[in-house]
Design a protein around this motif. Sequence first.
Motif, PDB file in Angstrom:
ATOM      1  N   LYS A   1       0.833  -1.192   0.000  1.00 62.04           N
ATOM      2  CA  LYS A   1       0.000   0.000   0.000  1.00 62.04           C
ATOM      3  C   LYS A   1       0.876   1.254   0.000  1.00 62.04           C
ATOM      4  CE  LYS A   1      -4.171   1.631   2.022  1.00 62.04           C
ATOM      5  NZ  LYS A   1      -4.847   1.889   3.284  1.00 62.04           N
ATOM      6  N   ASN A   2       1.939   1.216   0.803  1.00 64.33           N
ATOM      7  CA  ASN A   2       2.864   2.347   0.820  1.00 64.33           C
ATOM      8  C   ASN A   2       3.536   2.540  -0.539  1.00 64.33           C
ATOM      9  OD1 ASN A   2       2.274   2.728   3.450  1.00 64.33           O
ATOM     10  ND2 ASN A   2       4.340   2.345   4.241  1.00 64.33           N
ATOM     11  N   ILE A   3       3.944   1.414  -1.132  1.00 67.69           N
ATOM     12  CA  ILE A   3       4.623   1.507  -2.422  1.00 67.69           C
ATOM     13  C   ILE A   3       3.708   2.156  -3.445  1.00 67.69           C
ATOM     14  CG2 ILE A   3       5.647   0.162  -4.294  1.00 67.69           C
ATOM     15  CD1 ILE A   3       6.489  -1.903  -2.211  1.00 67.69           C
ATOM     16  N   GLU A   4       2.443   1.696  -3.477  1.00 69.54           N
ATOM     17  CA  GLU A   4       1.505   2.272  -4.436  1.00 69.54           C
ATOM     18  C   GLU A   4       1.284   3.748  -4.180  1.00 69.54           C
ATOM     19  OE1 GLU A   4      -2.092  -0.036  -4.481  1.00 69.54           O
ATOM     20  OE2 GLU A   4      -0.949  -1.787  -5.172  1.00 69.54           O
ATOM     21  N   ALA A   5       1.159   4.082  -2.904  1.00 66.72           N
ATOM     22  CA  ALA A   5       0.914   5.485  -2.560  1.00 66.72           C
ATOM     23  C   ALA A   5       2.076   6.363  -3.030  1.00 66.72           C
ATOM     24  CB  ALA A   5       0.718   5.620  -1.051  1.00 66.72           C
ATOM     25  N   ILE A   6       3.289   5.879  -2.820  1.00 67.65           N
ATOM     26  CA  ILE A   6       4.456   6.664  -3.223  1.00 67.65           C
ATOM     27  C   ILE A   6       4.543   6.762  -4.737  1.00 67.65           C
ATOM     28  CG2 ILE A   6       6.980   6.585  -3.318  1.00 67.65           C
ATOM     29  CD1 ILE A   6       6.903   5.684  -0.391  1.00 67.65           C
ATOM     30  N   ARG A   7       4.222   5.655  -5.419  1.00 67.48           N
ATOM     31  CA  ARG A   7       4.278   5.699  -6.881  1.00 67.48           C
ATOM     32  C   ARG A   7       3.255   6.660  -7.462  1.00 67.48           C
ATOM     33  NH1 ARG A   7       5.269  -0.736  -7.886  1.00 67.48           N
ATOM     34  NH2 ARG A   7       7.541  -0.658  -7.775  1.00 67.48           N
ATOM     35  N   ARG A   8       2.123   6.799  -6.760  1.00 67.99           N
ATOM     36  CA  ARG A   8       1.114   7.747  -7.245  1.00 67.99           C
ATOM     37  C   ARG A   8       1.602   9.182  -7.145  1.00 67.99           C
ATOM     38  NH1 ARG A   8      -2.842   4.264  -5.022  1.00 67.99           N
ATOM     39  NH2 ARG A   8      -2.810   5.393  -3.065  1.00 67.99           N
ATOM     40  N   GLU A   9       2.463   9.453  -6.153  1.00 67.97           N
ATOM     41  CA  GLU A   9       2.946  10.819  -5.946  1.00 67.97           C
ATOM     42  C   GLU A   9       4.202  11.123  -6.745  1.00 67.97           C
ATOM     43  OE1 GLU A   9       1.004  12.648  -4.483  1.00 67.97           O
ATOM     44  OE2 GLU A   9      -0.221  11.041  -3.638  1.00 67.97           O
ATOM     45  N   THR A  10       4.725  10.079  -7.416  1.00 62.97           N
ATOM     46  CA  THR A  10       6.025  10.206  -8.052  1.00 62.97           C
ATOM     47  C   THR A  10       5.931   9.888  -9.538  1.00 62.97           C
ATOM     48  OG1 THR A  10       6.791   9.177  -6.023  1.00 62.97           O
ATOM     49  CG2 THR A  10       8.434   9.583  -7.715  1.00 62.97           C
ATOM     50  N   GLY A  11       6.318  10.840 -10.379  1.00 60.01           N
ATOM     51  CA  GLY A  11       6.354  10.560 -11.811  1.00 60.01           C
ATOM     52  C   GLY A  11       7.768  10.187 -12.201  1.00 60.01           C
ATOM     53  N   MET A  12       7.890   9.308 -13.208  1.00 58.34           N
ATOM     54  CA  MET A  12       9.241   8.920 -13.603  1.00 58.34           C
ATOM     55  C   MET A  12       9.382   8.976 -15.114  1.00 58.34           C
ATOM     56  SD  MET A  12      11.588   5.929 -12.194  1.00 58.34           S
ATOM     57  CE  MET A  12      13.343   6.090 -12.311  1.00 58.34           C
ATOM     58  N   VAL A  13      10.535   9.515 -15.547  1.00 55.97           N
ATOM     59  CA  VAL A  13      10.850   9.580 -16.968  1.00 55.97           C
ATOM     60  C   VAL A  13      12.127   8.776 -17.186  1.00 55.97           C
ATOM     61  CG1 VAL A  13      11.464  11.093 -18.878  1.00 55.97           C
ATOM     62  CG2 VAL A  13       9.752  11.813 -17.209  1.00 55.97           C
ATOM     63  N   PHE A  14      12.074   7.853 -18.179  1.00 61.17           N
ATOM     64  CA  PHE A  14      13.171   6.907 -18.369  1.00 61.17           C
ATOM     65  C   PHE A  14      14.065   7.308 -19.545  1.00 61.17           C
ATOM     66  CE2 PHE A  14       9.612   4.791 -16.463  1.00 61.17           C
ATOM     67  CZ  PHE A  14      10.163   3.952 -15.500  1.00 61.17           C
ATOM     68  N   GLN A  15      15.273   6.778 -19.516  1.00 61.21           N
ATOM     69  CA  GLN A  15      16.196   7.015 -20.617  1.00 61.21           C
ATOM     70  C   GLN A  15      15.612   6.517 -21.942  1.00 61.21           C
ATOM     71  OE1 GLN A  15      20.032   5.312 -19.876  1.00 61.21           O
ATOM     72  NE2 GLN A  15      20.855   5.891 -21.853  1.00 61.21           N
ATOM     73  N   GLN A  16      14.991   5.333 -21.905  1.00 65.35           N
ATOM     74  CA  GLN A  16      14.463   4.738 -23.147  1.00 65.35           C
ATOM     75  C   GLN A  16      12.984   5.069 -23.361  1.00 65.35           C
ATOM     76  OE1 GLN A  16      16.389   3.445 -25.283  1.00 65.35           O
ATOM     77  NE2 GLN A  16      18.239   3.262 -24.050  1.00 65.35           N
ATOM     78  N   PHE A  17      12.496   6.122 -22.777  1.00 69.36           N
ATOM     79  CA  PHE A  17      11.102   6.598 -22.907  1.00 69.36           C
ATOM     80  C   PHE A  17      10.094   5.614 -22.322  1.00 69.36           C
ATOM     81  CE2 PHE A  17      12.969   7.488 -27.333  1.00 69.36           C
ATOM     82  CZ  PHE A  17      13.871   8.405 -26.823  1.00 69.36           C
ATOM     83  N   ASN A  18      10.174   4.320 -22.775  1.00 66.44           N
ATOM     84  CA  ASN A  18       9.232   3.292 -22.314  1.00 66.44           C
ATOM     85  C   ASN A  18       7.777   3.681 -22.508  1.00 66.44           C
ATOM     86  OD1 ASN A  18      11.448   1.861 -21.597  1.00 66.44           O
ATOM     87  ND2 ASN A  18      11.263   2.200 -19.394  1.00 66.44           N
ATOM     88  N   LEU A  19       7.469   4.282 -23.651  1.00 62.81           N
ATOM     89  CA  LEU A  19       6.058   4.504 -23.977  1.00 62.81           C
ATOM     90  C   LEU A  19       5.453   3.153 -24.338  1.00 62.81           C
ATOM     91  CD1 LEU A  19       6.241   7.752 -26.105  1.00 62.81           C
ATOM     92  CD2 LEU A  19       5.601   7.499 -23.719  1.00 62.81           C
ATOM     93  N   PHE A  20       4.110   3.043 -24.182  1.00 67.92           N
ATOM     94  CA  PHE A  20       3.442   1.783 -24.501  1.00 67.92           C
ATOM     95  C   PHE A  20       3.160   1.749 -25.997  1.00 67.92           C
ATOM     96  CE2 PHE A  20       1.852   2.899 -20.120  1.00 67.92           C
ATOM     97  CZ  PHE A  20       2.844   2.186 -19.481  1.00 67.92           C
ATOM     98  N   PRO A  21       3.802   0.855 -26.753  1.00 66.95           N
ATOM     99  CA  PRO A  21       3.721   0.920 -28.209  1.00 66.95           C
ATOM    100  C   PRO A  21       2.341   0.581 -28.756  1.00 66.95           C
ATOM    101  CG  PRO A  21       4.891  -1.053 -27.524  1.00 66.95           C
ATOM    102  CD  PRO A  21       4.682  -0.233 -26.294  1.00 66.95           C
ATOM    103  N   HIS A  22       1.515  -0.123 -27.958  1.00 66.72           N
ATOM    104  CA  HIS A  22       0.213  -0.539 -28.467  1.00 66.72           C
ATOM    105  C   HIS A  22      -0.873   0.487 -28.192  1.00 66.72           C
ATOM    106  CE1 HIS A  22       0.444  -1.636 -24.291  1.00 66.72           C
ATOM    107  NE2 HIS A  22      -0.839  -1.931 -24.251  1.00 66.72           N
ATOM    108  N   LEU A  23      -0.503   1.591 -27.561  1.00 66.49           N
ATOM    109  CA  LEU A  23      -1.487   2.627 -27.260  1.00 66.49           C
ATOM    110  C   LEU A  23      -1.096   3.920 -27.969  1.00 66.49           C
ATOM    111  CD1 LEU A  23      -1.842   2.045 -23.407  1.00 66.49           C
ATOM    112  CD2 LEU A  23      -3.296   1.169 -25.228  1.00 66.49           C
ATOM    113  N   THR A  24      -2.101   4.719 -28.310  1.00 68.72           N
ATOM    114  CA  THR A  24      -1.787   6.004 -28.931  1.00 68.72           C
ATOM    115  C   THR A  24      -1.164   6.918 -27.871  1.00 68.72           C
ATOM    116  OG1 THR A  24      -3.906   6.971 -28.366  1.00 68.72           O
ATOM    117  CG2 THR A  24      -3.769   5.832 -30.488  1.00 68.72           C
ATOM    118  N   VAL A  25      -0.625   8.046 -28.365  1.00 71.20           N
ATOM    119  CA  VAL A  25      -0.038   9.025 -27.453  1.00 71.20           C
ATOM    120  C   VAL A  25      -1.051   9.426 -26.383  1.00 71.20           C
ATOM    121  CG1 VAL A  25       0.658  11.446 -27.368  1.00 71.20           C
ATOM    122  CG2 VAL A  25       1.664   9.906 -29.071  1.00 71.20           C
TER     123      VAL A  25
END
Lengths: 399, 250
Positions: free
Chosen positions: B78-102
Amino acid sequence: MASTQASKRPEPAGRGAISFWRHRGARNIAIQAVFLVAVVAVIAYFYNNMIRGLNELGLTFGYRFLGLEAGFAISEGIAYQPSDSYARALLVGIVNTVKVTLAGIVAASLIGLVVGVASLSSNWLVRSLARVYVEVFRNVPLLLQLLFWYSAVILKLPPVRQSVEVFRSFFLNQRGLYLPRLIAGQGFSSWLWFAGLALVAGVAVYFGVRRRLKRLDRPGFPSLWALGTTLLIAALGWFLVPHPPLDVDPPVLQRFNFTGGMHLSPEFAAILLGLSVYTGAFIAEVVRGGIQAVDRGQSEAALALGLRPWAVMYLVVLPQALRVIVPPVTSQYLNLAKNSSLAVAIGYPELFNVGTTIMNQTGQTLPVFTLIMACYLSLSLITSAFMNWYNRKMRLDER
Amino acid sequence: MNVSQSDDIIICEDVHKWFGDFHVLKGISVRIGRGEKVVICGPSGSGKSTFIRTLNRLEHHQRGRIIVDGIELTDDLKNIEAIRRETGMVFQQFNLFPHLTVLQNITLGPIWVRKMKKSEAAELAMSLLERVGIPEQAHKYPSQLSGGQQQRVAIARALAMQPKIMLFDEPTSALDPEMIKEVLDVMRELAQSGITMLVVTHEMGFAREVADRILFFDQGQIVEEAPPHEFFAAPKHERTKLFLSQILHH
């Protein structure tokens, strides 16, 4: 005049200038023509051969023999007697093949999914067991496995009187597996009302939830709600109806054998077990490969958004993995269907088994062979048509 | 969880991490204030990416404490999820979802995690795409975009969760030189908004201009930590001097 003018220009891609054997189009046509002539010649040669051979034996090519009385017994399958026609006998074989193929596909898919996911487990024991399973069953010839299941496992089970019993209703012995069967009981007709109501309610819930989701402008799972409603009402009906709607017809041991219930022959059990365990190992590898093909960064990005693990799987990993998984799994299904013909080795009366018996009796080798081939071909084509449709549905357009 | 004593949004105390036998993080202790912009630099293999990834539990630390916005990062899901909700992350390799539109990439989090309406999420996504300068790409798939555009979508996707903290893990390292600027521009603009930012990067110009503080990592430790003017003008540690001389005069 025109020709002199043209020759003055630097030749662009002069048509007449290229000699015939260097012209791409001409060469393509020539190659295809030669190939076609060769194919026709080969077919004509074999056809001639066949007709000559048939003439020498005093036979004619035809399917009229199918109407004749078969005269041999078939150990299991749809209703059939030796006095029925060859056509009927063949149909018994077809139905048995379809039966074992469908059951095999379902079982192999389940095994493959579970083992494939297990081989990616972080638990060492689970992962190793999955690996051992895959390596053992993938690398031993299927025929050997079938004979093993049949003669070393199933026929070595205890005799009828010492059956392995589970809950006094499942009996396993060397004559196969006996299990209870559900039949319509006294309350069945009144329960049908509930079943109907459940279906109607399910459909209503489906559209209701869909409309509600649309109004709320949220995604969701209307079909799950519908399924839940249907099952709930059907189950409720079960308890409300005064007499039980379905009666259990258990196998009962008589003097020599069991009566009642459902019976799976040792042959069917062996071929089903063999095919699904063998194909399951291949499917497990496909599933593992498909999930691994999805970059780790994908699930990391999804987790970083705060999505729960199930949502990461459902929304991000699975849609990308399925695209990789479906085509090779289709070939595994086709392999399974064709491999079912190996059941001839343990005497399960599937298409090929029945077919060879007919061949031996009538001498109509070629017609029977063509029939068997046509049956397998259509079975395979239907399977791949369905899987292609599914694949198109799952395909992701990325551009 | 006694956090009222400080206004620090991230508190790390003696954080250790091992990959097998390799000791990646050797006792990281750092406090990051609300709204602070921190740039993390250092040679490759120094643990800077690993450190930033422990802050939202993409890597878990084996010793020490990490407290993000008053929530301690433990094995509590629960703590992990809560922290992830408050934290945005941008990756070196973008990691966009290729099967979804922008647009779908950006709305996924708000719809499934924030339980937002689809139309509201789409509106939010469009306004974020305006902000990163590519609203016209909303209905394309990631593979149709340039690297710089993809990284800007990735920033928009992280921002759509309306996080309090943004983590950038070498956001420009996979980009062609001419696309680096468009991504840095978006990050500069973001820095004005008062959000807390942690950026792992080799872009020293960006660090000098935007950072409140620079952390220099070497061999799993923070060897130097200083405001940019001090860091560039008068580095104290020998390792920092060497690093700066190599990165600034190549």
